[in-house]
Design a protein around this motif. Sequence first.
Motif, PDB file in Angstrom:
ATOM      1  N   ASN A  86      53.236  40.093  26.055  1.00  0.00           N
ATOM      2  CA  ASN A  86      53.102  41.030  27.173  1.00  0.00           C
ATOM      3  C   ASN A  86      54.407  41.652  27.646  1.00  0.00           C
ATOM      4  O   ASN A  86      54.402  42.567  28.459  1.00  0.00           O
ATOM      5  N   ARG A  87      55.560  41.187  27.142  1.00  0.00           N
ATOM      6  CA  ARG A  87      56.826  41.607  27.735  1.00  0.00           C
ATOM      7  C   ARG A  87      57.112  43.097  27.555  1.00  0.00           C
ATOM      8  O   ARG A  87      57.661  43.735  28.455  1.00  0.00           O
ATOM      9  N   GLU A  88      56.746  43.659  26.413  1.00  0.00           N
ATOM     10  CA  GLU A  88      57.023  45.078  26.196  1.00  0.00           C
ATOM     11  C   GLU A  88      56.169  45.948  27.119  1.00  0.00           C
ATOM     12  O   GLU A  88      56.659  46.928  27.689  1.00  0.00           O
ATOM     13  N   ALA A  89      54.902  45.585  27.262  1.00  0.00           N
ATOM     14  CA  ALA A  89      54.018  46.345  28.137  1.00  0.00           C
ATOM     15  C   ALA A  89      54.473  46.244  29.592  1.00  0.00           C
ATOM     16  O   ALA A  89      54.433  47.227  30.344  1.00  0.00           O
ATOM     17  N   ILE A  90      54.905  45.050  29.992  1.00  0.00           N
ATOM     18  CA  ILE A  90      55.401  44.874  31.363  1.00  0.00           C
ATOM     19  C   ILE A  90      56.672  45.685  31.573  1.00  0.00           C
ATOM     20  O   ILE A  90      56.835  46.371  32.586  1.00  0.00           O
ATOM     21  N   TYR A 139      51.879  40.617  38.341  1.00  0.00           N
ATOM     22  CA  TYR A 139      51.209  40.775  37.043  1.00  0.00           C
ATOM     23  C   TYR A 139      50.288  39.590  36.823  1.00  0.00           C
ATOM     24  O   TYR A 139      50.649  38.443  37.107  1.00  0.00           O
ATOM     25  N   GLY A 140      49.097  39.873  36.303  1.00  0.00           N
ATOM     26  CA  GLY A 140      48.164  38.808  35.974  1.00  0.00           C
ATOM     27  C   GLY A 140      46.741  39.323  35.972  1.00  0.00           C
ATOM     28  O   GLY A 140      46.487  40.521  36.130  1.00  0.00           O
ATOM     29  N   PRO A 141      45.761  38.423  35.826  1.00  0.00           N
ATOM     30  CA  PRO A 141      44.357  38.809  35.902  1.00  0.00           C
ATOM     31  C   PRO A 141      43.877  38.831  37.353  1.00  0.00           C
ATOM     32  O   PRO A 141      44.272  37.968  38.145  1.00  0.00           O
ATOM     33  N   TYR A 142      43.068  39.813  37.675  1.00  0.00           N
ATOM     34  CA  TYR A 142      42.521  39.922  39.031  1.00  0.00           C
ATOM     35  C   TYR A 142      41.087  40.408  38.938  1.00  0.00           C
ATOM     36  O   TYR A 142      40.712  41.116  38.005  1.00  0.00           O
ATOM     37  N   PHE A 143      40.275  40.037  39.918  1.00  0.00           N
ATOM     38  CA  PHE A 143      38.939  40.590  40.063  1.00  0.00           C
ATOM     39  C   PHE A 143      39.019  41.788  40.999  1.00  0.00           C
ATOM     40  O   PHE A 143      39.778  41.761  41.984  1.00  0.00           O
ATOM     41  N   ASN A 175      37.882  36.760  31.326  1.00  0.00           N
ATOM     42  CA  ASN A 175      38.453  36.429  32.634  1.00  0.00           C
ATOM     43  C   ASN A 175      37.537  35.497  33.416  1.00  0.00           C
ATOM     44  O   ASN A 175      38.006  34.609  34.136  1.00  0.00           O
ATOM     45  N   LEU A 176      36.227  35.690  33.292  1.00  0.00           N
ATOM     46  CA  LEU A 176      35.292  34.795  33.967  1.00  0.00           C
ATOM     47  C   LEU A 176      35.425  33.374  33.420  1.00  0.00           C
ATOM     48  O   LEU A 176      35.436  32.401  34.185  1.00  0.00           O
ATOM     49  N   ALA A 177      35.554  33.261  32.103  1.00  0.00           N
ATOM     50  CA  ALA A 177      35.721  31.942  31.493  1.00  0.00           C
ATOM     51  C   ALA A 177      37.063  31.328  31.883  1.00  0.00           C
ATOM     52  O   ALA A 177      37.156  30.116  32.155  1.00  0.00           O
ATOM     53  N   HIS A 207      48.284  49.327  37.691  1.00  0.00           N
ATOM     54  CA  HIS A 207      48.419  49.666  36.284  1.00  0.00           C
ATOM     55  C   HIS A 207      47.552  48.733  35.444  1.00  0.00           C
ATOM     56  O   HIS A 207      47.687  47.507  35.522  1.00  0.00           O
ATOM     57  N   GLY A 208      46.655  49.308  34.651  1.00  0.00           N
ATOM     58  CA  GLY A 208      45.903  48.504  33.704  1.00  0.00           C
ATOM     59  C   GLY A 208      46.802  48.033  32.582  1.00  0.00           C
ATOM     60  O   GLY A 208      47.651  48.790  32.101  1.00  0.00           O
ATOM     61  N   MET A 209      46.631  46.775  32.178  1.00  0.00           N
ATOM     62  CA  MET A 209      47.495  46.174  31.159  1.00  0.00           C
ATOM     63  C   MET A 209      46.639  45.564  30.052  1.00  0.00           C
ATOM     64  O   MET A 209      45.434  45.355  30.211  1.00  0.00           O
ATOM     65  N   PRO A 210      47.266  45.268  28.903  1.00  0.00           N
ATOM     66  CA  PRO A 210      46.502  44.632  27.817  1.00  0.00           C
ATOM     67  C   PRO A 210      45.918  43.287  28.229  1.00  0.00           C
ATOM     68  O   PRO A 210      46.375  42.659  29.184  1.00  0.00           O
ATOM     69  N   ALA A 211      44.922  42.859  27.470  1.00  0.00           N
ATOM     70  CA  ALA A 211      44.295  41.535  27.645  1.00  0.00           C
ATOM     71  C   ALA A 211      43.702  41.347  29.036  1.00  0.00           C
ATOM     72  O   ALA A 211      43.749  40.254  29.608  1.00  0.00           O
ATOM     73  N   ASN A 212      43.151  42.430  29.611  1.00  0.00           N
ATOM     74  CA  ASN A 212      42.447  42.366  30.897  1.00  0.00           C
ATOM     75  C   ASN A 212      43.322  41.910  32.047  1.00  0.00           C
ATOM     76  O   ASN A 212      42.870  41.221  32.969  1.00  0.00           O
TER      77      ASN A 212
END
Length: 198
Positions: free
Chosen positions: A11-15, A133-137, A147-149, A184-189
């Motif tokens: 994820n570092r390049e996208a961040i 940065y991270g997953p959020y609902f 993400n639910l799992a 900002h939408g990022m890879p891997a949800n």
Amino acid sequence: MKKHAPATLRNREAIAEILACELPADGTVLEVASGSGEHAVYFADAFPQLTWQPSDPSPEALESIAAYRSEYDGKNLLAPIHLDTSAPADWPARHADAMLCINMVHISPWAATLGLFAGAARVLGKGAPLILYGPYFEAGVEPAPSNLAFDMGLRERNSDWGIRDIADIDKAAKDHGFARANRHGMPANNLMLIYRKG
């Protein structure tokens, strides 16, 4: 001893691409929950005009960050500091021009996020960014099955952990004088949420 977090390589390049748009031209970036230290070294190298201050509450993480730093040739990566956001009144960092927090909010008690905003309110100046940065609902957005799992697995490990709702993050931000300036939408949800101090 150096630790390795596989996600950092993914994820570092996208961040960094988003950071290039959101970080100030110069000054000090306080990275909260720096973990292994791999991000800190990568971003310090990517943004040589910025001074990078890594931090973490874990002694093992601080040791890992220091080990990576010892191999870094640049002069803009500071020694890691012990910082626990759940103790917001006792931060060793007194000022920063930006703050970055990667993958902490869901793997910590909610009090740590509230402490993050409380501390940011003290160390950041007007208009300075707090970048998460991270997953959020998100209301109105169907959660990804992964993400639910992931959320279920986090809560099984620790009932105080779990993917947070952006609405709750926004409220915590507002309560501490911040407003969300970007999403900002990022890879891997994952998402990057940019809050700026009013």
